[in-house]
Scaffold this motif. Structure first.
Motif, PDB file in Angstrom:
ATOM      1  N   HIS A   1       0.845  -1.199   0.000  1.00 27.83           N
ATOM      2  CA  HIS A   1       0.000   0.000   0.000  1.00 27.83           C
ATOM      3  C   HIS A   1       0.876   1.244   0.000  1.00 27.83           C
ATOM      4  CE1 HIS A   1       1.179  -0.577   4.183  1.00 27.83           C
ATOM      5  NE2 HIS A   1       0.995   0.725   4.356  1.00 27.83           N
TER       6      HIS A   1
ATOM      7  N   ASP B   1       0.836   5.009   1.963  1.00 26.90           N
ATOM      8  CA  ASP B   1       0.149   5.664   3.076  1.00 26.90           C
ATOM      9  C   ASP B   1      -0.635   6.858   2.539  1.00 26.90           C
ATOM     10  OD1 ASP B   1       1.295   3.765   4.665  1.00 26.90           O
ATOM     11  OD2 ASP B   1       2.732   5.106   5.641  1.00 26.90           O
TER      12      ASP B   1
ATOM     13  N   HIS C   1       4.783   0.195  -0.004  1.00 30.06           N
ATOM     14  CA  HIS C   1       5.506  -0.684   0.909  1.00 30.06           C
ATOM     15  C   HIS C   1       4.600  -1.778   1.443  1.00 30.06           C
ATOM     16  CE1 HIS C   1       3.826   2.717   3.166  1.00 30.06           C
ATOM     17  NE2 HIS C   1       3.740   1.909   4.223  1.00 30.06           N
TER      18      HIS C   1
END
Ligand SMILES: O=C(O)CCC(=O)C(=O)O
Ligand SMILES: [Fe+2]
Length: 259
Positions: A135, A137, A192
């Motif tokens: 994903h 952030d 990440h």
């Protein structure tokens, strides 16, 4: 502090699930069918300095016994967030104060449960060992620290995954989508994930600095020119979070706000 965090996660499941907050990312979340080896608790409206103090203490920075003065923590916060430096490097100091005023922060603790040895889904298989899915952030800046168990990975430009070997007592800073938008794409939001391969549980905690819900995310005109055409239309942060929650897709930002 990771001992304290372990004690928190070792509470009976029934107790942990009582920790509920209607906003996303705050409640206890754990052992869901989608991410069965991941658990987390969020602390909303964490005063920045307090949350940062917890984070610093948890990773043993500058000793655990010392009290920090507010000034020191403020400096440390700016330094760790890289925020003041980032603003200066773009020649955007005048936006710094309003950015701080429009920001809030969320503190989260996470546990990634190691697979029992002999688990048929062997951890040699990356897909099976993924404890937290890939994903980006959505917030502005994330500061992470972890116990001695590695597992964080970032995706490189060519699409491969690189392990981030975090030195002991170090913090990891990740740029989120709000900052990517604000910088008109100059800063990239790193994709990440967390992959736990060994037999030890991984604990991490993070300070998620984010725009307040009602904040308008808008590229400053100074960051738009011929070489850097406007990439995103202005939007209210909470509207984007709702949109993302309804789609959960990787290209949500581009679809929602991309020009
Ligand atoms: O636990 C970590 O190191 C990463 C956590 C993370 O990426 C997140 O909570 O968004
Ligand atoms: Fe993340």
């Amino acid at each position: 502090m990771f001992m304290g965090i372990k004690a928190l996660f070792d509470l009976p499941q029934e107790t942990k699930t009582k920790y509920v907050n209607p906003k996303p990312y705050r409640s206890y979340s754990g052992k869901s069918p989608v991410v069965p080896f991941y658990e987390s608790f969020g602390l909303d409206n964490a005063q920045k300095l307090e949350a940062l103090k917890l984070l610093l203490i948890s990773c043993g920075q500058k000793g655990t016994q010392r009290d920090y003065s507010c000034g020191e923590l403020g400096d440390a916060g700016a330094e760790f967030c890289g925020a003041e430096n980032d603003f200066e490097s773009f020649g955007m100091e005048k936006y710094y104060a309003s950015h701080i005023q429009d920001s809030t922060s969320l503190f989260r603790v996470m546990r990634y449960i190691a697979r029992p040895s002999g688990d048929s889904d062997t951890v040699d298989d990356d897909d099976k060992a993924i404890a937290l899915r890939a994903h980006t952030d959505k917030n502005a800046i994330t500061i992470l620290c972890q116990n001695e168990v590695q597992g964080l990975e970032v995706q490189t430009k060519d699409g491969n995954w690189a392990q981030v070997m975090v030195p002991r007592d170090a913090l990891v800073v990740i740029v989120g989508e709000a900052l990517k938008v604000w910088s008109n794409g100059r800063l990239q939001a790193a994709r990440h994930r967390v992959v736990v391969r060994g037999d030890k549980d991984r604990y991490s905690c993070g300070l998620f600095s984010m725009p307040k819900e009602e904040t308008m995310i808008e590229v400053p005109s100074e960051l738009v020119d011929k070489e850097h055409p406007l990439l995103y239309r202005p939007f209210i942060f909470a509207d984007y979070i709702s949109y993302y929650a309804s789609k959960l897709s990787d290209d949500a930002l581009e679809i929602f706000a991309g020009i």
